[in-house]
Design an enzyme around this catalytic site. Structure first.
Site, short mmCIF file in Angstrom:
data_model
loop_
_atom_site.label_atom_id
_atom_site.label_comp_id
_atom_site.label_asym_id
_atom_site.label_seq_id
_atom_site.Cartn_x
_atom_site.Cartn_y
_atom_site.Cartn_z
N THR A 170 0.87 -1.19 0.00
CA THR A 170 0.00 0.00 0.00
C THR A 170 0.90 1.24 0.00
O THR A 170 1.33 1.68 -1.04
CB THR A 170 -0.97 -0.01 1.20
N THR A 207 2.45 -9.15 12.21
CA THR A 207 2.81 -8.04 11.36
C THR A 207 1.59 -7.50 10.67
O THR A 207 0.49 -7.99 10.88
CB THR A 207 3.85 -8.47 10.31
#
Length: 414
Positions: A170, A207
């Site tokens: 992203t 994560t």
């Protein structure tokens, strides 16, 4: 490429297992395939849909966000792994929409996407997992995603790891992938990994999104325990901005010829090395970051306490700002250690910034401030604390805090 594996995640020392970097990323291990396409989920026109497929018989261990506000895909993954006893064959990732806080539609879209993909792969829907990343509160354009499945499946390849690593990004500036190989008792074993993450990084599980592959057969319960330990000293030891995501997910697949139990420790060393490499890559790529911050703590009562102190220092906004300003204001480091909630004797505190010792026996030492400031211009800044004489040692990673972080996040959706 990462350094060779050392004798423990928090204790640098002599080599114990011959893990070496190789190309190939997540698909370097035998039998794994991956693919990516540009489906049109992101306005940028970049790849935004990825797929990882594991060989038949694969076990899968997952670690997920502890946030009460979880995306539907997180709950779906966790439930399918529980129901299957830790078995899965594929994971689909859409980038651009977190599909969190989207109500009943969020679950319906996740179920529909995995069912449609399972049909194309010839698998049961329960064998397919899904992860989403992007803006919270934005649902997946499901028709667009479904239209991308046929070309995605057609693109599956043992060489598809690099493309898949790109498609899960992203705000990341770089992709994050790695593969290691070792000869274990005359047999070649490979571990691959990929991850994404740059902002909203303070995991309480694993994560942001991370995936690992291994071509050794391991019992599901053994694999799950290995993954849990690796996560604790890697993804749970990083922070960028103190924000835990709604979508944090780590999925680790293992499939292949069974590995002898006496080699499990060697395998876990490789698993930990891959996980730590990916975790550090996330911290270094923190939004607006100019350096990686590594904090080493020794002398605590146990490893968990040492990691807590280290992570508290890495997460301190004052420490992060001082590092960015190249200001060796070590009092901020000591103060952060003191509020970590881990008991230690302040009179025994010793502190180093790189090679510059700033404290000994709880007292300040004279040091070359200009040289210490110059050291803070390094790409990796290492802070070391000794908090006592206990056996506990730990590492944590973070980054500096710059005005660019504010600029990135001030207009994230506008």
């Amino acid at each position: 490429m990462p350094p060779p594996v050392q004798d423990g995640p928090s204790r640098p020392g002599a080599l114990t297992h011959p893990w070496h970097p190789i190309p190939g990323g997540i698909t370097a291990p035998s039998g794994f395939r991956a693919a990516a396409v540009t489906a049109g989920l992101k306005a940028s026109g970049k790849p935004d849909l990825s797929l990882l497929v594991a060989p038949e018989g694969a076990v899968c261990a997952g670690s997920f966000t502890t946030s009460l506000l979880r995306a539907a895909c997180v709950d779906l993954c966790a439930e399918r792994l529980r129901a299957s006893g830790g078995h899965a064959r594929a994971v689909l990732t859409n980038s651009g929409q977190a599909n969190a806080c989207t109500g009943e539609r969020g679950l319906a879209d996740s179920l529909g996407a995995t069912a449609a993909l399972a049909q194309r792969l010839g698998l049961a829907a329960e064998q397919v997992l899904i992860c989403s990343t992007g803006v919270i509160g934005v649902p997946i354009p499901i028709d667009t995603l479904l239209a991308g499945l046929d070309p995605l499946v057609a693109a599956l390849s043992p060489e598809g790891g690099g493309a898949a690593a790109q498609a899960i990004l992203t705000t990341d500036l770089v992709d994050k992938q790695i593969a290691l190989e070792a000869n274990l008792d005359g047999r070649t074993v490979r571990i691959g990994g990929m991850a994404k993450g740059s902002g909203m990084i303070h995991p309480d599980m694993a994560t942001m999104l991370g995936y690992l592959s291994c071509d050794a057969g391991v019992p599901a319960e053994v694999w799950s325990a290995m993954v849990r330990r690796a996560v604790d000293c890697s993804f749970n030891a990083i922070t960028v901005d103190g924000d835990t995501s709604t979508n944090d997910t780590f999925l680790a697949f293992a499939a292949g010829e069974p590995l002898s139990p006496e080699l499990f420790d060697a395998l876990e060393a490789g698993l930990t090395a891959v996980s730590q490499h990916l975790a550090k890559a996330i911290a270094r790529d923190g939004e607006g970051a100019t350096c990686l911050l590594e904090v080493r703590v020794e002398g605590a009562a146990d490893d968990a306490g040492a990691r807590t102190i280290a992570r508290t220092i890495c997460g301190s906004s004052l420490v992060k700002c001082a590092v960015h300003g190249r200001d060796p204001n070590w009092g901020r480091i000591a103060a952060a250690a003191g509020r970590a909630g881990v008991p230690f004797n302040p009179a025994g505190l010793a502190l180093w910034l790189g090679g510059h010792q700033l404290m000994a026996a709880g007292q300040p030492l004279p040091f070359d401030r200009a040289a210490a400031s110059t050291y803070l211009q390094s790409d990796t800044v290492i802070i070391r604390l000794v908090v006592g004489r206990g056996p506990g040692a730990g590492l944590a990673w973070g980054c500096d805090l710059s005005d660019q972080y504010i600029r990135i996040n001030a207009d994230y959706t506008t």
